[in-house]
Structures are given as structure tokens and as C-alpha cells.
Scaffold this active site. Structure first.
Site, mmCIF file in Angstrom:
data_model
loop_
_atom_site.group_PDB
_atom_site.id
_atom_site.type_symbol
_atom_site.label_atom_id
_atom_site.label_comp_id
_atom_site.label_asym_id
_atom_site.label_seq_id
_atom_site.Cartn_x
_atom_site.Cartn_y
_atom_site.Cartn_z
ATOM 1 C CD GLU A 79 23.716 39.474 32.443
ATOM 2 O OE1 GLU A 79 24.341 38.649 31.756
ATOM 3 O OE2 GLU A 79 22.571 39.890 32.152
ATOM 4 C CB CYS A 142 24.209 46.629 32.104
ATOM 5 S SG CYS A 142 22.798 47.592 32.670
ATOM 6 C CG HIS A 166 20.691 42.888 33.065
ATOM 7 N ND1 HIS A 166 21.727 42.477 32.266
ATOM 8 C CD2 HIS A 166 20.557 44.235 32.858
ATOM 9 C CE1 HIS A 166 22.210 43.529 31.606
ATOM 10 N NE2 HIS A 166 21.527 44.606 31.946
#
Ligand code: PCA
Length: 207
Positions: A79, A142, A166
């Protein structure tokens, strides 16, 4: 380098979370050059980020690497961006279904991960583990913990670096699903996160 590695407890309809399993496995392994601390976070809008920030304050790590599960992803997903938005499509484990709200009312719209995201993807590709960069960590827990960690570091002008990865679901979570969903074995995920940590360590010692 002191690294705080976090995972999440199971949520939704699942009784397992690959991020929790990967963290437990890595907690038992030696990684050269790394003092590893681990914590499993609740999937709850208040206690999740609180647990992370409290652990961060007592551990004072150089790097925070958080892991979570993303059903449907086909690869280890690095991410790059955490948005200042809570827009849950399912309730968290505390029964909260928050929509259209900022995480921090007067906070910036987004933060970028401060880890070497492209190098992390390249390192995974080199060892034949599917990986990709992502420009949205979603709008659930998250994304929230990634945002809150980066916000805390920014607000207090600290030197720690932070980012989020992730993971796909495990085969036992997707078997029998129609249409079939992507999955990745625990061994591959553990090898992948180990490679990510090696990459961060080499990069960190060079900066
Ligand atoms: N995945 C969820 C929250 C906890 C987890 O493992 C998410 O992607 O926000």
C-alpha cells in the site's frame, strides 16, 4: 533496526486472518539485523488504532510494518496511500458500521507510506512471489491504522517509518467458494513478508 510487525485478528465471517498467522510464524523466526516486536490488533475502530499506538509508544521502533487481509487480491499488495476516510462496507468486530466520516477531523486528506514500496514489490517479484503496488488501502480498519500510525509520526515529528501490506486469503478460506477466489499459501506469504523485511532492513541501514 527495531521493527514492529502487526497483524489483525479475524473479522467478518472468517475465523482466521492470514496476517495474524504470518505474524505468529515470523515471531518465532530470526531475521538478521532485525529486532522484531509483534502485536495482533483488534478489528475495531477504537481499540485497533489504540493498541497500535500504545505498542508503538512503548516499543519505540524504527519501522512499523502492518499486515492485513484483503479478500480478492491476487498478490501481496504493497500500500502506498492511506486516506482520511472511514467508509465501512461491513461492521467491525465491535459492531460499528461507520460511513462517510474522516479518521481525523482536521487531518490531511492522505498520507503516503514512508517505506520503499517499489523496492518491496521488486524484491517479491525477484523471488517469484506475485506482488503489486496499490494506491488505496481501502476505507476499513487497515486503511485506518495505516493513516493513524502515519498521522501520529507526522504530528509528533518522529523519525519512525511506516507502511502497510495487504495479503491475499489463505486457500482454506477460499476453497469451495463460487466463483472461485484467489488465495496464497501461508508458506509463500511468510517468505514474502520475510523478503519485504529484508528489503526494508537493507534500505534502512543505507539511509
Ligand atoms: N483486513 C481489513 C481489516 C482487518 C484486515 O485484516 C481491511 O482490509 O481493512
Amino acid at each position: 533496526m527495531k521493527l514492529l510487525l502487526t497483524g489483525f485478528e479475524p473479522f467478518g465471517n472468517s475465523s482466521i486472518n492470514p496476517s495474524e498467522k504470518v505474524v505468529h510464524q515470523l515471531a518465532q523466526q530470526e531475521i538478521e539485523g532485525v529486532e522484531l516486536l509483534t502485536v495482533i490488533l483488534p478489528v475495531e475502530r477504537f481499540t485497533g488504532p489504540d493498541t497500535l499506538i500504545r505498542t508503538y509508544i512503548s516499543a519505540q521502533p524504527n519501522v512499523v510494518l502492518s499486515l492485513g487481509e484483503a479478500g480478492g487480491v491476487t498478490a501481496v499488495t504493497i500500500e502506498r496511500v492511506a486516506a482520511n476516510l472511514l467508509d465501512f462496507s461491513i461492521s467491525d468486530n465491535g459492531g460499528h458500521l461507520v460511513t462517510d466520516k474522516p479518521i481525523v477531523a482536521d487531518g490531511p486528506p492522505a498520507y503516503f507510506a514512508t517505506l520503499p514500496t517499489r523496492q518491496m514489490v521488486n524484491a517479491l517479484t525477484e523471488i517469484s512471489i506475485p506482488a503489486q503496488l496499490s494506491y488505496s488501502a481501502g476505507t476499513f480498519l487497515c486503511n485506518q491504522v495505516m493513516y493513524e500510525m502515519l498521522h501520529y509520526i507526522h504530528k509528533h515529528q518522529l523519525k519512525s517509518l511506516a507502511g502497510f501490506v495487504h495479503l491475499p486469503q489463505l486457500p482454506q478460506q477460499t476453497a469451495g467458494k463460487r466463483p472461485p477466489l484467489p488465495s496464497m499459501s501461508l508458506d509463500v506469504m511468510v517468505a514474502g513478508v520475510t523478503a519485504v523485511i529484508h528489503t526494508i532492513t537493507h534500505w534502512y541501514t543505507a539511509i
